[in-house]
Design an enzyme around this catalytic site. Structure first.
Site, PDB file in Angstrom:
ATOM      1  N   ALA A 159      18.732  30.961 -17.061  1.00 26.42           N
ATOM      2  CA  ALA A 159      18.188  30.785 -15.710  1.00 26.42           C
ATOM      3  C   ALA A 159      18.741  29.492 -15.123  1.00 26.42           C
ATOM      4  O   ALA A 159      18.055  28.478 -15.053  1.00 26.42           O
ATOM      5  CB  ALA A 159      16.670  30.770 -15.754  1.00 26.42           C
ATOM      6  N   PRO A 160      20.005  29.502 -14.681  1.00 25.44           N
ATOM      7  CA  PRO A 160      20.646  28.275 -14.211  1.00 25.44           C
ATOM      8  C   PRO A 160      20.162  27.809 -12.841  1.00 25.44           C
ATOM      9  O   PRO A 160      19.673  28.606 -12.029  1.00 25.44           O
ATOM     10  CB  PRO A 160      22.124  28.656 -14.161  1.00 25.44           C
ATOM     11  CG  PRO A 160      22.105  30.125 -13.911  1.00 25.44           C
ATOM     12  CD  PRO A 160      20.891  30.653 -14.620  1.00 25.44           C
ATOM     13  N   PHE A 161      20.337  26.515 -12.617  1.00 24.05           N
ATOM     14  CA  PHE A 161      19.916  25.868 -11.375  1.00 24.05           C
ATOM     15  C   PHE A 161      21.034  24.943 -10.918  1.00 24.05           C
ATOM     16  O   PHE A 161      21.570  24.167 -11.715  1.00 24.05           O
ATOM     17  CB  PHE A 161      18.636  25.063 -11.643  1.00 24.05           C
ATOM     18  CG  PHE A 161      18.230  24.152 -10.518  1.00 24.05           C
ATOM     19  CD1 PHE A 161      17.662  24.660  -9.369  1.00 24.05           C
ATOM     20  CD2 PHE A 161      18.419  22.788 -10.621  1.00 24.05           C
ATOM     21  CE1 PHE A 161      17.279  23.817  -8.329  1.00 24.05           C
ATOM     22  CE2 PHE A 161      18.041  21.934  -9.591  1.00 24.05           C
ATOM     23  CZ  PHE A 161      17.470  22.459  -8.445  1.00 24.05           C
TER      24      PHE A 161
ATOM     25  N   THR B 290      24.426  35.745 -15.867  1.00 24.86           N
ATOM     26  CA  THR B 290      23.043  35.568 -15.421  1.00 24.86           C
ATOM     27  C   THR B 290      22.639  36.701 -14.485  1.00 24.86           C
ATOM     28  O   THR B 290      23.439  37.120 -13.644  1.00 24.86           O
ATOM     29  CB  THR B 290      22.908  34.229 -14.660  1.00 24.86           C
ATOM     30  OG1 THR B 290      23.408  33.182 -15.463  1.00 24.86           O
ATOM     31  CG2 THR B 290      21.477  33.948 -14.269  1.00 24.86           C
TER      32      THR B 290
ATOM     33  N   ARG C 187      19.101  29.867  -9.188  1.00 26.74           N
ATOM     34  CA  ARG C 187      18.472  29.008  -8.184  1.00 26.74           C
ATOM     35  C   ARG C 187      19.510  28.013  -7.672  1.00 26.74           C
ATOM     36  O   ARG C 187      20.254  27.425  -8.465  1.00 26.74           O
ATOM     37  CB  ARG C 187      17.285  28.232  -8.767  1.00 26.74           C
ATOM     38  CG  ARG C 187      16.152  29.094  -9.309  1.00 26.74           C
ATOM     39  CD  ARG C 187      15.448  29.861  -8.182  1.00 26.74           C
ATOM     40  NE  ARG C 187      14.306  30.624  -8.654  1.00 26.74           N
ATOM     41  CZ  ARG C 187      14.347  31.901  -9.054  1.00 26.74           C
ATOM     42  NH1 ARG C 187      15.494  32.551  -9.065  1.00 26.74           N
ATOM     43  NH2 ARG C 187      13.251  32.517  -9.447  1.00 26.74           N
TER      44      ARG C 187
END
Length: 139
Positions: free
Chosen positions: A77-79, A110, A116
């Site tokens: 869940a990268p940001f 992803t 995000r």
């Protein structure tokens, strides 16, 4: 690609990207390449001026919904926090969000809904280059 931008040779956008540990060096190389291309395509910043920092977080040090991601089925869940000088159009910002999100999908596998992106616009009076504000040096 957004074509309604004015190329600004002085643009120096930064992407600070948070990902969980465990991605291969090749995945990280591709992510840097794809985010750089995304920023170039969306706001017209020259590639040599675009900076991308990757920060790998241990799965015990990143939480979603009150749980460390190591306890979740999918910890991917990268940001990305994008720092850019003020003055972008809504269309350009939407393109940055879209294309950086797509970079996560392509490079890391992803799920799009887990990506995000947060844009922080920095006033030229708050952006320093070589010890002077961007405004003071005419950027």
């Amino acid at each position: 690609m957004i074509t309604s931008f004015t190329t600004r040779e002085s643009d120096m956008p930064f992407a600070q990207v948070h990902i969980t540990e465990g991605h291969s060096p090749e995945q990280k190389r591709v992510l840097i390449e794809k985010i750089t291309q995304a920023v170039h395509d969306s706001i017209g910043a020259p590639k040599p001026n675009i900076r991308v920092w990757l920060r790998e977080l241990p799965k015990t040090d990143y939480g979603i919904g009150g749980e460390p991601v190591e306890a979740l089925d999918d910890a991917n869940a990268p940001f990305a926090q994008m720092f850019m000088m003020e003055g972008r159009t809504e269309e350009q910002k939407a393109a940055v969000i879209d294309l950086v999100s797509q970079a996560f999908v392509t490079a890391l596998g992803t799920a799009l809904e887990k990506t995000r992106v947060w844009i922080t616009e920095v006033p030229k009076t708050n952006w320093g280059i070589g010890g002077k504000t961007a405004k003071n040096i005419g950027r």
